[in-house]
Design a protein around this motif. Sequence first.
Motif, PDB file in Angstrom:
ATOM      1  N   LEU A 186       0.737  -1.165  -0.065  1.00 61.70           N
ATOM      2  CA  LEU A 186       0.012  -0.105  -0.038  1.00 61.70           C
ATOM      3  C   LEU A 186       0.861   1.199  -0.128  1.00 61.70           C
ATOM      4  N   LEU A 187       1.843   1.208   0.736  1.00 65.32           N
ATOM      5  CA  LEU A 187       2.834   2.420   0.768  1.00 65.32           C
ATOM      6  C   LEU A 187       3.419   2.736  -0.441  1.00 65.32           C
ATOM      7  N   SER A 188       4.010   1.618  -1.151  1.00 63.73           N
ATOM      8  CA  SER A 188       4.575   1.674  -2.255  1.00 63.73           C
ATOM      9  C   SER A 188       3.596   2.472  -3.589  1.00 63.73           C
ATOM     10  N   CYS A 189       2.540   1.809  -3.465  1.00 63.76           N
ATOM     11  CA  CYS A 189       1.324   2.365  -4.221  1.00 63.76           C
ATOM     12  C   CYS A 189       0.950   3.679  -3.994  1.00 63.76           C
ATOM     13  N   MET A 190       1.106   3.990  -2.928  1.00 63.49           N
ATOM     14  CA  MET A 190       1.119   5.562  -2.513  1.00 63.49           C
ATOM     15  C   MET A 190       1.874   6.387  -2.954  1.00 63.49           C
ATOM     16  N   ALA A 191       3.154   5.910  -2.570  1.00 58.17           N
ATOM     17  CA  ALA A 191       4.432   6.803  -3.176  1.00 58.17           C
ATOM     18  C   ALA A 191       4.533   6.956  -4.628  1.00 58.17           C
ATOM     19  N   GLU A 192       3.971   6.024  -5.507  1.00 61.96           N
ATOM     20  CA  GLU A 192       4.035   5.991  -6.936  1.00 61.96           C
ATOM     21  C   GLU A 192       2.807   6.622  -7.528  1.00 61.96           C
ATOM     22  N   THR A 193       1.791   6.873  -6.734  1.00 58.52           N
ATOM     23  CA  THR A 193       0.578   7.276  -7.351  1.00 58.52           C
ATOM     24  C   THR A 193       0.261   8.573  -6.970  1.00 58.52           C
ATOM     25  N   LEU A 194       0.471   9.211  -5.749  1.00 57.20           N
ATOM     26  CA  LEU A 194       0.145  10.373  -5.096  1.00 57.20           C
ATOM     27  C   LEU A 194       1.372  11.510  -5.150  1.00 57.20           C
ATOM     28  N   THR A 195       0.633  12.851  -5.089  1.00 58.12           N
ATOM     29  CA  THR A 195       1.806  13.864  -5.285  1.00 58.12           C
ATOM     30  C   THR A 195       2.383  13.651  -3.735  1.00 58.12           C
ATOM     31  N   SER A 196       3.603  14.506  -3.514  1.00 56.37           N
ATOM     32  CA  SER A 196       4.143  14.498  -2.142  1.00 56.37           C
ATOM     33  C   SER A 196       3.179  15.119  -1.151  1.00 56.37           C
ATOM     34  N   GLN A 197       2.543  15.979  -1.349  1.00 54.81           N
ATOM     35  CA  GLN A 197       1.566  16.855  -0.471  1.00 54.81           C
ATOM     36  C   GLN A 197       0.466  15.592  -0.044  1.00 54.81           C
ATOM     37  N   GLN A 198      -0.231  15.039  -1.030  1.00 60.54           N
ATOM     38  CA  GLN A 198      -1.293  14.100  -1.115  1.00 60.54           C
ATOM     39  C   GLN A 198      -0.857  12.857   0.088  1.00 60.54           C
ATOM     40  N   TYR A 199       0.551  12.543  -0.446  1.00 67.16           N
ATOM     41  CA  TYR A 199       1.035  11.177   0.220  1.00 67.16           C
ATOM     42  C   TYR A 199       1.106  11.834   1.958  1.00 67.16           C
ATOM     43  N   GLN A 200       1.573  12.790   2.083  1.00 67.37           N
ATOM     44  CA  GLN A 200       2.082  13.302   3.411  1.00 67.37           C
ATOM     45  C   GLN A 200       0.873  13.579   4.207  1.00 67.37           C
ATOM     46  N   VAL A 201      -0.184  14.010   3.600  1.00 69.27           N
ATOM     47  CA  VAL A 201      -1.600  14.449   4.268  1.00 69.27           C
ATOM     48  C   VAL A 201      -2.162  12.913   4.413  1.00 69.27           C
ATOM     49  N   PHE A 202      -2.300  12.202   3.534  1.00 69.93           N
ATOM     50  CA  PHE A 202      -2.927  11.063   3.610  1.00 69.93           C
ATOM     51  C   PHE A 202      -2.339   9.943   4.837  1.00 69.93           C
ATOM     52  N   VAL A 203      -1.091  10.038   4.837  1.00 69.50           N
ATOM     53  CA  VAL A 203      -0.455   9.277   5.956  1.00 69.50           C
ATOM     54  C   VAL A 203      -0.765   9.761   7.274  1.00 69.50           C
ATOM     55  N   LEU A 204      -0.467  11.184   7.608  1.00 70.38           N
ATOM     56  CA  LEU A 204      -1.079  11.812   8.600  1.00 70.38           C
ATOM     57  C   LEU A 204      -2.295  11.528   8.971  1.00 70.38           C
ATOM     58  N   ASN A 205      -3.239  11.822   8.293  1.00 68.26           N
ATOM     59  CA  ASN A 205      -4.828  11.599   8.730  1.00 68.26           C
ATOM     60  C   ASN A 205      -5.279  10.293   8.767  1.00 68.26           C
ATOM     61  N   PHE A 206      -4.803   9.115   7.824  1.00 69.74           N
ATOM     62  CA  PHE A 206      -5.360   7.829   7.896  1.00 69.74           C
ATOM     63  C   PHE A 206      -4.388   7.064   8.685  1.00 69.74           C
TER      64      PHE A 206
END
Length: 81
Positions: free
Chosen positions: A7-27
């Motif tokens: 999941l983290l690999s998919c997130m890193a490949e798919t999301l922008t840097s800001q989307q990744y950071q915000v998503f990790v912090l929130n979820f």
Amino acid sequence: MELRHRLLSCMAETLTSQQYQVFVLNFLEGMPQKEIAAEFGLSRSAVCKTVAAAKYRLRLALGYTFETPDPDEDFYETDAY
């Protein structure tokens, strides 16, 4: 553990840097959107939109849709298995 890594690999490949950071912090870390907004200097609305965009991109990347499966289609019989 493997699922989390994938999941983290998919997130890193798919999301922008800001989307990744915000998503990790929130979820993953459970930080409220209000605190994320303050940390990034964004409005709560912007954080909410960023999370929504991240979810959308992940759904597309993971092939998850909300469509109802065709009842005539045999779900378990496919060449992929």
